[in-house]
Design a protein around this motif. Structure first.
Motif, PDB file in Angstrom:
ATOM      1  N   CYS A 129      46.286  51.414  34.746  1.00 44.46           N
ATOM      2  CA  CYS A 129      46.431  49.956  34.773  1.00 44.46           C
ATOM      3  C   CYS A 129      46.174  49.420  33.367  1.00 44.46           C
ATOM      4  N   CYS A 173      40.307  40.923  36.586  1.00 41.87           N
ATOM      5  CA  CYS A 173      41.696  41.386  36.564  1.00 41.87           C
ATOM      6  C   CYS A 173      42.347  40.958  37.878  1.00 41.87           C
ATOM      7  N   CYS A 207      43.104  47.385  45.513  1.00 41.49           N
ATOM      8  CA  CYS A 207      44.024  46.830  44.515  1.00 41.49           C
ATOM      9  C   CYS A 207      45.425  47.401  44.766  1.00 41.49           C
TER      10      CYS A 207
HETATM   11  S1  F3S Z   1      41.445  46.360  40.245  1.00 38.17           S
HETATM   12 FE1  F3S Z   1      42.003  45.620  38.241  1.00 38.17          FE
HETATM   13  S2  F3S Z   1      41.785  46.995  36.558  1.00 38.17           S
HETATM   14 FE2  F3S Z   1      43.833  47.229  37.376  1.00 38.17          FE
HETATM   15  S3  F3S Z   1      43.978  48.699  38.981  1.00 38.17           S
HETATM   16 FE3  F3S Z   1      43.588  46.790  39.944  1.00 38.17          FE
HETATM   17  S4  F3S Z   1      44.193  45.318  38.410  1.00 38.17           S
END
Ligand code: F3S
Ligand code: F3S
Lengths: 291, 291
Positions: free
Chosen positions: A198, A16, A106
């Motif tokens: 997310c 991701c 993230c």
């Molecule tokens: S680590 Fe990946 S799963 Fe979503 S919250 Fe960040 S993009």
């Protein structure tokens, strides 16, 4: 027969956004370190394994980036915070120790941390939906303050104050959030909800599902103990599309492809691009030999 | 036999907090006006009927307080805003006209108006759950600004922006609020919900239901066309307790009470205390004659 085998790779296969960013930051740090001639002096550390994929961890190690659980480890010069983020106290201690901190939290998790802080400043009683033992939730809890309530799927809400704020661990399903806000609105006057879920996992599943309508066979790439990879394989089975769950290209067998005209490749969130490329290449070779 | 008939009157029978306050303010205004020797000069008006109860309206009229729909009515000196509140523009025009304004907007509705204003100032897209044609909702809409969205039970939400604020008409059921916030959280990132539902109706129903477990007969007092009074009678029927729905004490018949040891009295939200007292007195007289 030439290239009689058509191959489609899911756009959302593998990392991701947040994991890709974190792994890139780790390799950048390794690279920068080796330019300083420091490679193998082990001064670059990740706080815990950066990702649950042994190949990536090994590759980083060979470039001088190792996981550690001990923030007092005297070898640390540079430390990388992984996607889940860390507790506010740990973040402060890392700075106090004078380390170079590379924050690979993230950005979506970072936002959730900021929302926790904001809700606290605004005087809301804070509820976090998620798993108390998960590092991401531990981090969120530290921003929400000591009165924070953490609830997981099966829990019921305790009796709440009149103004309540919700944040959600990024990997929680939407239904769990719905359940808790429905419960909360029965007892509170004001509810502020940051939907910090997310959608990366949901979109990957959706893309894979759409793909199955179009192919004869699915190859699912990822750790055998990766929950989200297994989920992808189960999804294929549930729509009666044959699917093989493999960790690397070496597991692929030529006979899987007899009578197959179109094959789809997808991969779990911790599967790096290069492994997906290897798989694609191997299948292309098989196709090239004409089945 | 003496007082063989036991009578219980529901504590929440009749006026809710807001209606009681508004009716009291209207009678206070009448009283003040008559002390000035102005009675029957009709200078005190309510903007629309203060309550849906003909006896109360008549009583107020006899004391010089009349309903009007025309804010330009040249006889107005004092004007009373009823529990539902009014649009911001109307409130401003009433002041501009130099009237003495008695604001009997229910404090719970007032709060909802303030929340609408706050959500607008904070930049939320605002959704009001309620009936677009209802005066309370019209008032709320004026505070929420021109981009406000109003949805009623059967509606679906349109596509929303990322930050959305909800307020609710005070008489809406909780399930409708739950439905809409569940829908909203699927598409928005931030949700701020003011649960402005007033629990007065729900509590009155609950009290009446509890009462039915303890009595042989229920007398339900209120307008025959009052929805919430009818709901009380239906509730009694649904638990198989005999119940009579009456408007005034004169409808009571002695034979209803033969074989009755304990009778409960409840009343809808627009039934004034004095009518409930009359009913109680009449039943006490019957009981006193010994059944
Ligand atoms: S680590 Fe990946 S799963 Fe979503 S919250 Fe960040 S993009
Ligand atoms: S008028 Fe009555 S029903 Fe509730 S909102 Fe005010 S107390």
């Amino acid at each position: 027969m030439g290239n009689s085998l058509e191959i489609i790779v899911a756009k959302r296969a593998g990392f991701c956004f947040g994991v890709k960013r974190a792994v890139d930051l780790a390799f950048d740090a390794a690279n920068k370190n080796s330019q300083k001639g420091d490679v193998r002096c082990c001064s670059v550390y990740t706080l815990g394994p950066i990702i649950h994929n042994p190949q990536v961890i090994e590759k980083l190690k060979s470039e001088g980036v190792e996981p550690t659980d001990d923030i007092d480890n005297p070898n640390i010069k540079t430390i990388i915070i992984r996607t889940h983020g860390v507790q506010q106290e740990i973040s402060e201690r890392l700075s106090q120790k004078g380390y170079e901190v590379i924050d690979a939290t993230c950005p979506f998790v970072k936002k959730a941390q900021q929302y926790a802080k904001l809700l606290k400043e605004e005087g809301y009683q804070i509820v976090i939906i998620g798993d108390k033992g998960h590092p991401e939730v531990k981090g969120l809890m530290s921003y929400a303050g000591k009165d924070v309530i953490v609830v997981n799927k099966e829990d019921s809400l305790p009796s709440l104050k009149s103004r309540v704020g919700f944040i959600v661990q990024t990997t929680q399903p939407l239904d769990v959030l719905k359940k808790f806000i429905s419960e909360a609105v029965e007892q509170v006057k004001e509810l502020k909800v940051f939907n910090t879920i997310c959608n990366s996992t949901a979109l990957r599943l959706k893309e894979t599902k759409d793909m199955t309508k179009d192919v004869d066979l699915m190859i699912v790439v990822g750790g055998k103990n990766s929950a989200n990879t297994t989920q992808l394989t189960q999804l294929c089975n549930s729509v009666s599309i044959p699917a093989y769950h493999i960790e690397t290209a070496s597991e692929i067998r030529e006979e899987w492809f007899s009578n197959v005209k179109k094959v789809g490749i997808t991969a779990g969130a911790s599967t790096p691009d290069w492994i997906i490329s290897d798989v694609e290449k191997r299948i292309r070779d098989i196709g090239g030999r004409g089945l």
